[in-house]
Design a protein around this motif. Structure first.
Motif, PDB file in Angstrom:
ATOM      1  N   ALA A 133     -18.394  22.758 -48.668  1.00 10.39           N
ATOM      2  CA  ALA A 133     -18.309  21.624 -47.749  1.00 10.39           C
ATOM      3  C   ALA A 133     -17.220  21.778 -46.698  1.00 10.39           C
ATOM      4  O   ALA A 133     -17.465  21.508 -45.509  1.00 10.39           O
ATOM      5  N   PRO A 134     -15.981  22.212 -47.044  1.00  8.67           N
ATOM      6  CA  PRO A 134     -14.957  22.349 -45.997  1.00  8.67           C
ATOM      7  C   PRO A 134     -15.338  23.354 -44.912  1.00  8.67           C
ATOM      8  O   PRO A 134     -15.041  23.143 -43.733  1.00  8.67           O
ATOM      9  N   GLU A 135     -16.012  24.437 -45.314  1.00  5.74           N
ATOM     10  CA  GLU A 135     -16.438  25.424 -44.321  1.00  5.74           C
ATOM     11  C   GLU A 135     -17.531  24.874 -43.425  1.00  5.74           C
ATOM     12  O   GLU A 135     -17.554  25.138 -42.213  1.00  5.74           O
ATOM     13  N   VAL A 136     -18.444  24.104 -44.007  1.00  3.61           N
ATOM     14  CA  VAL A 136     -19.504  23.512 -43.212  1.00  3.61           C
ATOM     15  C   VAL A 136     -18.927  22.511 -42.213  1.00  3.61           C
ATOM     16  O   VAL A 136     -19.311  22.490 -41.034  1.00  3.61           O
ATOM     17  N   GLU A 137     -17.989  21.688 -42.663  1.00  2.00           N
ATOM     18  CA  GLU A 137     -17.359  20.743 -41.744  1.00  2.00           C
ATOM     19  C   GLU A 137     -16.664  21.471 -40.600  1.00  2.00           C
ATOM     20  O   GLU A 137     -16.776  21.080 -39.423  1.00  2.00           O
ATOM     21  N   ALA A 138     -15.942  22.538 -40.924  1.00  2.00           N
ATOM     22  CA  ALA A 138     -15.266  23.301 -39.876  1.00  2.00           C
ATOM     23  C   ALA A 138     -16.265  23.880 -38.885  1.00  2.00           C
ATOM     24  O   ALA A 138     -16.019  23.908 -37.674  1.00  2.00           O
ATOM     25  N   ARG A 139     -17.415  24.306 -39.394  1.00  2.00           N
ATOM     26  CA  ARG A 139     -18.434  24.875 -38.508  1.00  2.00           C
ATOM     27  C   ARG A 139     -18.995  23.815 -37.562  1.00  2.00           C
ATOM     28  O   ARG A 139     -19.232  24.087 -36.375  1.00  2.00           O
ATOM     29  N   TYR A 140     -19.199  22.612 -38.086  1.00  2.00           N
ATOM     30  CA  TYR A 140     -19.653  21.521 -37.209  1.00  2.00           C
ATOM     31  C   TYR A 140     -18.627  21.249 -36.114  1.00  2.00           C
ATOM     32  O   TYR A 140     -18.991  21.057 -34.946  1.00  2.00           O
ATOM     33  N   ARG A 141     -17.373  21.220 -36.485  1.00  2.00           N
ATOM     34  CA  ARG A 141     -16.332  20.874 -35.516  1.00  2.00           C
ATOM     35  C   ARG A 141     -16.089  21.993 -34.503  1.00  2.00           C
ATOM     36  O   ARG A 141     -15.747  21.711 -33.342  1.00  2.00           O
ATOM     37  N   ARG A 142     -16.286  23.238 -34.894  1.00  2.00           N
ATOM     38  CA  ARG A 142     -15.967  24.369 -34.017  1.00  2.00           C
ATOM     39  C   ARG A 142     -17.165  24.889 -33.234  1.00  2.00           C
ATOM     40  O   ARG A 142     -16.995  25.430 -32.142  1.00  2.00           O
ATOM     41  N   ARG A 143     -18.378  24.767 -33.825  1.00  2.00           N
ATOM     42  CA  ARG A 143     -19.560  25.367 -33.187  1.00  2.00           C
ATOM     43  C   ARG A 143     -20.595  24.330 -32.762  1.00  2.00           C
ATOM     44  O   ARG A 143     -20.936  24.228 -31.587  1.00  2.00           O
ATOM     45  N   TYR A 144     -21.071  23.540 -33.725  1.00  2.00           N
ATOM     46  CA  TYR A 144     -22.222  22.704 -33.438  1.00  2.00           C
ATOM     47  C   TYR A 144     -21.906  21.566 -32.474  1.00  2.00           C
ATOM     48  O   TYR A 144     -22.581  21.394 -31.447  1.00  2.00           O
ATOM     49  N   LEU A 145     -20.905  20.755 -32.774  1.00  2.00           N
ATOM     50  CA  LEU A 145     -20.624  19.626 -31.892  1.00  2.00           C
ATOM     51  C   LEU A 145     -20.113  20.064 -30.523  1.00  2.00           C
ATOM     52  O   LEU A 145     -20.542  19.504 -29.508  1.00  2.00           O
ATOM     53  N   PRO A 146     -19.236  21.071 -30.435  1.00  2.00           N
ATOM     54  CA  PRO A 146     -18.882  21.542 -29.085  1.00  2.00           C
ATOM     55  C   PRO A 146     -20.074  22.120 -28.324  1.00  2.00           C
ATOM     56  O   PRO A 146     -20.176  21.965 -27.104  1.00  2.00           O
ATOM     57  N   GLY A 147     -20.993  22.780 -29.029  1.00  2.00           N
ATOM     58  CA  GLY A 147     -22.204  23.262 -28.373  1.00  2.00           C
ATOM     59  C   GLY A 147     -23.040  22.112 -27.848  1.00  2.00           C
ATOM     60  O   GLY A 147     -23.595  22.172 -26.738  1.00  2.00           O
ATOM     61  N   GLN A 148     -23.141  21.044 -28.637  1.00  2.00           N
ATOM     62  CA  GLN A 148     -23.843  19.853 -28.174  1.00  2.00           C
ATOM     63  C   GLN A 148     -23.148  19.256 -26.953  1.00  2.00           C
ATOM     64  O   GLN A 148     -23.807  18.783 -26.026  1.00  2.00           O
ATOM     65  N   SER A 149     -21.818  19.265 -26.951  1.00  2.00           N
ATOM     66  CA  SER A 149     -21.093  18.719 -25.803  1.00  2.00           C
ATOM     67  C   SER A 149     -21.414  19.489 -24.528  1.00  2.00           C
ATOM     68  O   SER A 149     -21.525  18.901 -23.445  1.00  2.00           O
ATOM     69  N   MET A 150     -21.575  20.794 -24.639  1.00  2.00           N
ATOM     70  CA  MET A 150     -21.968  21.587 -23.481  1.00  2.00           C
ATOM     71  C   MET A 150     -23.335  21.153 -22.968  1.00  2.00           C
ATOM     72  O   MET A 150     -23.540  20.978 -21.756  1.00  2.00           O
ATOM     73  N   TYR A 151     -24.270  20.970 -23.890  1.00  2.00           N
ATOM     74  CA  TYR A 151     -25.620  20.526 -23.516  1.00  2.00           C
ATOM     75  C   TYR A 151     -25.590  19.141 -22.883  1.00  2.00           C
ATOM     76  O   TYR A 151     -26.228  18.905 -21.839  1.00  2.00           O
ATOM     77  N   LEU A 152     -24.849  18.223 -23.473  1.00  2.00           N
ATOM     78  CA  LEU A 152     -24.787  16.866 -22.945  1.00  2.00           C
ATOM     79  C   LEU A 152     -24.214  16.854 -21.539  1.00  2.00           C
ATOM     80  O   LEU A 152     -24.698  16.118 -20.658  1.00  2.00           O
ATOM     81  N   ALA A 153     -23.189  17.655 -21.293  1.00  2.00           N
ATOM     82  CA  ALA A 153     -22.571  17.688 -19.971  1.00  2.00           C
ATOM     83  C   ALA A 153     -23.467  18.368 -18.939  1.00  2.00           C
ATOM     84  O   ALA A 153     -23.562  17.928 -17.792  1.00  2.00           O
ATOM     85  N   GLU A 154     -24.150  19.427 -19.359  1.00  2.00           N
ATOM     86  CA  GLU A 154     -24.957  20.208 -18.419  1.00  2.00           C
ATOM     87  C   GLU A 154     -26.280  19.544 -18.087  1.00  2.00           C
ATOM     88  O   GLU A 154     -26.723  19.570 -16.929  1.00  2.00           O
ATOM     89  N   CYS A 155     -26.931  18.937 -19.080  1.00  2.00           N
ATOM     90  CA  CYS A 155     -28.305  18.453 -18.906  1.00  2.00           C
ATOM     91  C   CYS A 155     -28.439  16.937 -18.881  1.00  2.00           C
ATOM     92  O   CYS A 155     -29.500  16.428 -18.518  1.00  2.00           O
TER      93      CYS A 155
END
Length: 246
Positions: free
Chosen positions: A190-212
């Motif tokens: 679980a701690p690794e999965v949470e870190a992955r969400y915070r470092r990869r998935y949600l920032p990647g979503q932020s890029m999409y939200l800003a761009e599109c």
């Protein structure tokens, strides 16, 4: 997304219970008329509840007499070596390298669209096995409805592919909690999965939200922090029986 579909849009919020919200959505879907199968994108952020909503909606659309084609972006992953070529924690890699949108168009969206032959596949890749695994070629009825869930569905490469877009969102912390519950074990502790969400998935979503700006461009917005009482906003869509998003 074409101006034709947005021309008569009026954004009005409603806050029904979940069953009523799904009825609104099903009516909105079947109100869309095309000379080819209607292609509905259930777009949104990670762990917002897109797949659950699309699964529930498929039964309601079928109950209204429309054949349903159900598919997900998960069937159009790229191989790991391509997904992680910028690094396993790269937000840009998540956004730009995760999915084979060319195959998605070629195998599913274009065949169901204008001038298509309605012969389609719902998947081409198995991410768990990390290998191509094309689904059988099927033929869609002219009045079929494609309900397709996934992330990044309003990116430029998919422009013009959707006849209705529903965008599902929830707060970042709720998304992380749901994602950890869903993915812990499969993706690691679980701690690794949470870190992955915070470092990869949600920032990647932020890029999409800003761009599109997908939230603003969707016809219907579902705020799904509380799945029992989702908040809907979107254009006025008159549906059979007189119900509408108003």
């Amino acid at each position: 997304m074409s101006e034709t579909r947005r021309a008569s849009s009026t954004v009005l919020p409603v806050q029904p219970d979940r069953r009523t919200a799904l009825e609104y959505l099903a009516d909105a879907v079947v109100a869309v008329q095309r000379a080819h199968p209607v292609r509905v994108a259930v777009d949104g952020v990670d762990a917002a509840g897109k797949t659950t909503l699309a699964d529930e909606l498929s039964g309601m659309v079928a109950a209204r007499g429309f054949p349903v084609v159900r598919a997900s972006i998960d069937g159009f992953h790229r191989p790991r070596r391509e997904r992680y070529r910028r690094g396993r924690e790269s937000p840009e890699g998540y956004y730009r390298d995760s999915f084979d949108v060319e195959a998605l168009r070629r195998e599913l969206l274009d065949p169901l669209g204008p001038g298509g032959d309605r012969r389609y596949r719902t998947a081409v890749f198995d991410p768990a096995a990390d290998e191509p695994r094309p689904a059988p070629v099927l033929s869609a009825d002219p009045d079929a409805v494609l309900l397709f869930d996934g992330v990044f569905l309003q990116q430029p490469a998919l422009e013009g592919c959707w006849d209705l877009v529903v965008f599902v969102e929830c707060s970042a912390e709720i998304a992380i909690q749901r994602g950890v519950r869903r993915d812990a074990g499969r993706l690691g502790p679980a701690p690794e999965v949470e870190a992955r969400y915070r470092r990869r998935y949600l920032p990647g979503q932020s890029m999409y939200l800003a761009e599109c700006r997908p939230r603003e461009r969707a016809e219907i917005l579902v705020i799904n922090d509380d799945p029992a009482a989702p908040v809907l906003a979107g254009p006025r869509v008159d549906a059979p029986g007189g119900s509408s998003l108003n």
